[in-house]
Enzyme design. Sequence first.
Site, PDB file in Angstrom:
ATOM      1  N   CYS A   1       0.857  -1.182   0.000  1.00  0.00           N
ATOM      2  CA  CYS A   1       0.000   0.000   0.000  1.00  0.00           C
ATOM      3  C   CYS A   1       0.902   1.244   0.000  1.00  0.00           C
ATOM      4  O   CYS A   1       2.118   1.146   0.172  1.00  0.00           O
ATOM      5  CB  CYS A   1      -0.862  -0.004   1.254  1.00  0.00           C
TER       6      CYS A   1
ATOM      7  N   THR B   1      -6.528   1.255  11.613  1.00  0.00           N
ATOM      8  CA  THR B   1      -6.650   1.521  10.168  1.00  0.00           C
ATOM      9  C   THR B   1      -6.882   0.264   9.337  1.00  0.00           C
ATOM     10  O   THR B   1      -7.463   0.338   8.256  1.00  0.00           O
ATOM     11  CB  THR B   1      -5.377   2.212   9.636  1.00  0.00           C
TER      12      THR B   1
ATOM     13  N   GLU C   1       0.075  -0.402  16.322  1.00  0.00           N
ATOM     14  CA  GLU C   1      -0.654   0.817  15.934  1.00  0.00           C
ATOM     15  C   GLU C   1      -1.694   1.169  17.001  1.00  0.00           C
ATOM     16  O   GLU C   1      -1.821   2.336  17.403  1.00  0.00           O
ATOM     17  CB  GLU C   1      -1.357   0.606  14.589  1.00  0.00           C
TER      18      GLU C   1
ATOM     19  N   CYS D   1       2.505   6.073   8.802  1.00  0.00           N
ATOM     20  CA  CYS D   1       1.593   6.283   7.673  1.00  0.00           C
ATOM     21  C   CYS D   1       0.642   7.451   7.990  1.00  0.00           C
ATOM     22  O   CYS D   1       0.118   7.536   9.108  1.00  0.00           O
ATOM     23  CB  CYS D   1       0.785   5.014   7.430  1.00  0.00           C
TER      24      CYS D   1
ATOM     25  N   SER E   1       1.514  -5.347   3.253  1.00  0.00           N
ATOM     26  CA  SER E   1       2.949  -5.352   3.552  1.00  0.00           C
ATOM     27  C   SER E   1       3.676  -6.448   2.777  1.00  0.00           C
ATOM     28  O   SER E   1       4.789  -6.835   3.145  1.00  0.00           O
ATOM     29  CB  SER E   1       3.143  -5.544   5.064  1.00  0.00           C
TER      30      SER E   1
ATOM     31  N   HIS F   1       5.350  -5.781   8.737  1.00  0.00           N
ATOM     32  CA  HIS F   1       5.181  -7.146   9.219  1.00  0.00           C
ATOM     33  C   HIS F   1       5.352  -8.127   8.061  1.00  0.00           C
ATOM     34  O   HIS F   1       4.409  -8.802   7.650  1.00  0.00           O
ATOM     35  CB  HIS F   1       3.814  -7.300   9.889  1.00  0.00           C
TER      36      HIS F   1
ATOM     37  N   HIS G   1      -1.841  -4.921  18.868  1.00  0.00           N
ATOM     38  CA  HIS G   1      -1.200  -4.381  17.665  1.00  0.00           C
ATOM     39  C   HIS G   1      -0.488  -3.066  17.990  1.00  0.00           C
ATOM     40  O   HIS G   1      -1.048  -2.202  18.670  1.00  0.00           O
ATOM     41  CB  HIS G   1      -2.251  -4.160  16.568  1.00  0.00           C
TER      42      HIS G   1
ATOM     43  N   CYS H   1      -8.351   2.691   6.648  1.00  0.00           N
ATOM     44  CA  CYS H   1      -7.764   3.328   5.457  1.00  0.00           C
ATOM     45  C   CYS H   1      -8.329   2.718   4.171  1.00  0.00           C
ATOM     46  O   CYS H   1      -8.793   1.581   4.157  1.00  0.00           O
ATOM     47  CB  CYS H   1      -6.244   3.243   5.496  1.00  0.00           C
TER      48      CYS H   1
HETATM   49  S1  SF4 Z   1      -2.843   2.633   7.206  1.00  0.00           S
HETATM   50 FE1  SF4 Z   1      -1.599   0.808   7.001  1.00  0.00          FE
HETATM   51  S2  SF4 Z   1      -2.571  -0.342   5.344  1.00  0.00           S
HETATM   52 FE2  SF4 Z   1      -3.355   1.752   5.222  1.00  0.00          FE
HETATM   53  S3  SF4 Z   1      -2.027   2.816   3.753  1.00  0.00           S
HETATM   54 FE3  SF4 Z   1      -1.201   3.155   5.799  1.00  0.00          FE
HETATM   55  S4  SF4 Z   1       0.314   1.541   6.119  1.00  0.00           S
HETATM   56 FE4  SF4 Z   1      -0.981   0.936   4.415  1.00  0.00          FE
END
Ligand code: SF4
Length: 282
Positions: A12, A160, A124, A94, A259, A40, A122, A188
């Site tokens: 992505c 996300t 994040e 991100c 990923s 990951h 996780h 996302c």
């Molecule tokens: S939030 Fe995660 S999956 Fe979405 S664009 Fe960003 S890195 Fe990629």
Amino acid sequence: MDIILADYLGFCYGVKRAIKLAREQAGKDKQVVTLGPIIHNPQMVKQLADEGIGLVNSLDEIDKGTVIIRSHGVGPSVYKRASEKGLRIIDATCPHVKKAQMSAKTLAEEGYFVVIIGEKAHPEVKSIVEWSGRSAVVIEDVHEAEKLHFVRKLGIVAQTTFSRGKFKQLVDILIDKSNDIKVLRTICTATEQRQAAAEELAMKVDMMLVIGGKNSANTTRLASLCAKKCPTYHIETADELKDNWFHHIEKIGVTAGASTPDWLIREVYRKCKNKNKTCKVY
Ligand code: SF4
């Protein structure tokens, strides 16, 4: 045998950006490390290590050089500690994750009780908890949503990469938990596109191959969504393909997590093709 690739699969925007930033910095700096695996995907992490991009799991392990904050993001305490140690920080969080972090922060500042819909373990999600001033609770299933007590003001954000269907299901329960609710749908687009394309493809084929790190939340999610529609195998590399999976199979669908690098997808695709020279590829 036909092999059909999902309309959206693999790297992505956020992952491409993080890897680009790391490689650019490795060209300028002798000591570059990422805080935790940059993505990951063990195969990609190994490739970057071969290019001189190291990995530490804690800031205790370094006293100089550059630290790259990976796309999953970190809490404010990590930025503070890294600057106190005099480290150069390259922030590859991100932008979508940043938005989820800042949404949680703003909700907490506005007096909302913050709920993060996502996986507690996780990285994040842990970072979003920290940005909320550590006051947020994380909810990942129906039972936890039902157990939540009634609150005056309720603010909801999402991990996300969370499943859009499950997010909706949990929000439907949480809607009864307050009279003042703000829902920020921070899933996302890349995640939504990959999930929708994988589900659509899984309905049309006899078997799905989902390629990506076993430690990747978004890849594991793709595999579980596909498994509801057809027999599904989650693999990291082409070496894991087994001949007996292909018996009586006419259509194979292939997808990959956000990923998963292209070269791993190509290897699987080539090996599947070789299993049946007459196969058509879409
Ligand atoms: S939030 Fe995660 S999956 Fe979405 S664009 Fe960003 S890195 Fe990629």
